[in-house]
Design a protein around this motif. Structure first.
Motif, mmCIF file in Angstrom:
data_model
loop_
_atom_site.group_PDB
_atom_site.id
_atom_site.type_symbol
_atom_site.label_atom_id
_atom_site.label_comp_id
_atom_site.label_asym_id
_atom_site.label_seq_id
_atom_site.Cartn_x
_atom_site.Cartn_y
_atom_site.Cartn_z
ATOM 1 N N UNK A 65 51.717 52.957 12.017
ATOM 2 C CA UNK A 65 50.996 52.197 12.400
ATOM 3 C C UNK A 65 51.322 52.536 14.221
ATOM 4 N N UNK A 66 52.255 52.100 14.505
ATOM 5 C CA UNK A 66 51.917 52.269 16.080
ATOM 6 C C UNK A 66 50.708 54.061 16.602
ATOM 7 N N UNK A 67 51.207 55.344 15.885
ATOM 8 C CA UNK A 67 50.524 56.151 15.936
ATOM 9 C C UNK A 67 48.924 56.049 15.652
ATOM 10 N N UNK A 68 48.624 55.304 14.544
ATOM 11 C CA UNK A 68 47.317 55.069 14.661
ATOM 12 C C UNK A 68 46.015 54.868 15.972
ATOM 13 N N UNK A 69 47.608 53.309 16.065
ATOM 14 C CA UNK A 69 46.764 53.116 17.383
ATOM 15 C C UNK A 69 46.433 53.539 18.361
ATOM 16 N N UNK A 70 47.427 54.130 18.788
ATOM 17 C CA UNK A 70 47.311 54.963 19.506
ATOM 18 C C UNK A 70 46.197 56.345 19.885
ATOM 19 N N UNK A 71 46.281 56.518 18.224
ATOM 20 C CA UNK A 71 44.921 57.516 18.284
ATOM 21 C C UNK A 71 43.947 56.840 18.308
ATOM 22 N N UNK A 72 43.804 56.083 17.939
ATOM 23 C CA UNK A 72 41.984 55.321 17.834
ATOM 24 C C UNK A 72 41.729 54.819 19.086
ATOM 25 N N UNK A 119 51.933 47.995 19.538
ATOM 26 C CA UNK A 119 51.109 49.499 20.730
ATOM 27 C C UNK A 119 49.428 48.690 20.988
ATOM 28 N N UNK A 120 49.133 47.614 20.141
ATOM 29 C CA UNK A 120 47.399 47.813 21.052
ATOM 30 C C UNK A 120 47.615 46.517 22.367
ATOM 31 N N UNK A 121 48.699 46.495 22.282
ATOM 32 C CA UNK A 121 49.281 45.811 23.898
ATOM 33 C C UNK A 121 49.164 46.819 25.193
ATOM 34 N N UNK A 133 29.888 51.990 31.122
ATOM 35 C CA UNK A 133 30.537 51.924 32.216
ATOM 36 C C UNK A 133 31.272 50.911 33.470
ATOM 37 N N UNK A 134 30.598 49.960 32.436
ATOM 38 C CA UNK A 134 32.404 48.816 33.361
ATOM 39 C C UNK A 134 33.716 49.496 32.808
ATOM 40 N N UNK A 135 34.365 48.501 34.045
ATOM 41 C CA UNK A 135 35.899 49.054 33.792
ATOM 42 C C UNK A 135 36.183 47.503 33.396
ATOM 43 N N UNK A 136 37.151 48.147 32.338
ATOM 44 C CA UNK A 136 37.484 46.751 31.219
ATOM 45 C C UNK A 136 38.958 46.939 31.494
ATOM 46 N N UNK A 137 39.885 45.643 31.359
ATOM 47 C CA UNK A 137 41.064 45.433 31.221
ATOM 48 C C UNK A 137 41.300 44.680 30.225
ATOM 49 N N UNK A 138 42.782 44.444 28.854
ATOM 50 C CA UNK A 138 42.737 43.241 28.287
ATOM 51 C C UNK A 138 42.473 43.297 26.954
ATOM 52 N N UNK A 139 42.425 41.969 26.525
ATOM 53 C CA UNK A 139 41.326 42.889 24.421
ATOM 54 C C UNK A 139 42.408 41.176 24.305
ATOM 55 N N UNK A 140 41.466 41.595 22.820
ATOM 56 C CA UNK A 140 42.036 39.914 21.790
ATOM 57 C C UNK A 140 42.396 40.334 20.571
ATOM 58 N N UNK A 141 43.522 40.340 20.538
ATOM 59 C CA UNK A 141 43.938 40.642 19.220
ATOM 60 C C UNK A 141 43.916 39.600 17.844
ATOM 61 N N UNK A 142 43.625 39.603 16.600
ATOM 62 C CA UNK A 142 43.113 38.561 15.747
ATOM 63 C C UNK A 142 44.221 38.709 14.461
ATOM 64 N N UNK A 143 45.065 38.329 14.094
ATOM 65 C CA UNK A 143 46.192 38.218 13.148
ATOM 66 C C UNK A 143 45.705 37.196 11.768
ATOM 67 N N UNK A 144 46.228 38.257 11.120
ATOM 68 C CA UNK A 144 45.835 36.932 9.768
ATOM 69 C C UNK A 144 46.704 36.398 9.054
#
Ligand code: NAD
Length: 251
Positions: A65-72, A119-121, A133-144
């Motif tokens: 799972x960690x490797x897949x997230x990193x790859x994406x 991995x996503x965090x 072109x915009x600079x970004x940091x952060x994100x949104x995680x949704x769990x089921x």
């Protein structure tokens, strides 16, 4: 411009059911979407149909799972949205539960979600330049999560325990990751018409439909729309929440 234009989203277990509906909704919102399934070829084929990308992933394997997230994140220049959706539901009365059943459910539903969030965090915390072109940091995680994790259900103790753990994971990760600009929420669906619930006895489905204020079961798209909301900036001050998507269920 749509609300997720320029964003990269990963949906685990996105080859059918709620995950597939979510992937479609995120593509519609403008995101570049990668879905994972146990079978890489099938994931790629399904993703092609809605203009996304597919990847193989075994949710019970923490490192995979960690490797897949990193790859994406590496292939798409970062990660903005994770929907950790892959999950299994095995029913059985407590007297019949074996240690292996417990391990399998916790490995897929809990350890798989923890690995994905971890991995996503890491990817989201990094400053990155998006395609626009915009600079970004952060994100949104949704769990089921699930209503079953809140109310419990006879014959589903192990599944219910795993989903209560997912809700706790969302609340805890939100506290830990908030300072890095990462929001973490969960949706807690009621009974949604997918392969997961197709095997439940008709009388159970009828009872669940009757117990909902809206008097019916839900469709995957109705969960996907809420996930889409949580993924985007309309929910920018929402974190640590477990949001019921259950038609007003009172079991
Ligand atoms: P589904 O069975 O239709 O789809 C599950 C997805 O997860 C599939 O893409 C499958 O390939 C993937 N998956 C399962 N085990 C995996 C593994 N070991 N490795 C990799 N991928 C794996 O189920 P659904 O109804 O769409 O459920 C999606 C999520 O929503 C699950 O976490 C489920 O617990 C949760 N949920 C569903 C309902 C419901 O009523 N359908 C209610 C509450 C919560």
């Amino acid at each position: 411009m749509s609300e997720l234009t320029g964003r990269v989203a990963l949906v685990t277990g996105g080859t059918r059911g709620i995950g597939l509906a979510t992937a479609r909704a995120l593509v519609e919102a403008g995101a570049t979407v990668v879905v994972t399934g146990r079978d890489a070829d099938r994931a790629e084929a399904v993703a092609k149909e809605f203009g996304g990308h597919g990847l193989g992933l075994e949710a019970a394997d923490f490192d995979s799972v960690g490797a897949a997230v990193k790859q994406v994140a590496a292939e798409h220049g970062g990660l903005d949205v994770l929907v950790a959706n892959a999950g299994i539901m095995e029913s059985g009365l407590l007297g019949m539960v074996r240690a292996d059943d417990v391990r399998r459910t916790l490995d897929v539903n809990v350890a798989g979600a923890v690995a994905a969030v971890q991995a996503a965090s890491r990817a989201m915390a990094r400053r990155r330049r998006a395609a626009d072109g915009t600079e970004r940091r952060g994100g949104s995680i949704v769990l089921l999560a699930s209503v079953v994790g809140t109310y419990g259900a006879a014959g589903q103790s192990v599944y219910a325990a795993s989903k209560a753990a997912v809700a706790a994971l969302a609340r805890s990760a939100a506290r830990e990751l908030g300072p890095r600009g990462i929001r973490v929420n969960a949706v807690a669906p009621g009974v949604i018409r997918t392969d997961l619930t197709a095997g439940l006895p008709a009388e159970v489905l009828d009872r669940q439909a009757a117990a909902a204020a809206l008097g019916r079961l839900g469709d995957p798209e109705e969960v996907a729309d809420v996930i889409r909301f949580l993924a985007g900036d309309a929910a920018r001050y929402v974190t640590g929440q477990v949001l019921g998507v259950d038609g007003g269920l009172v079991p």
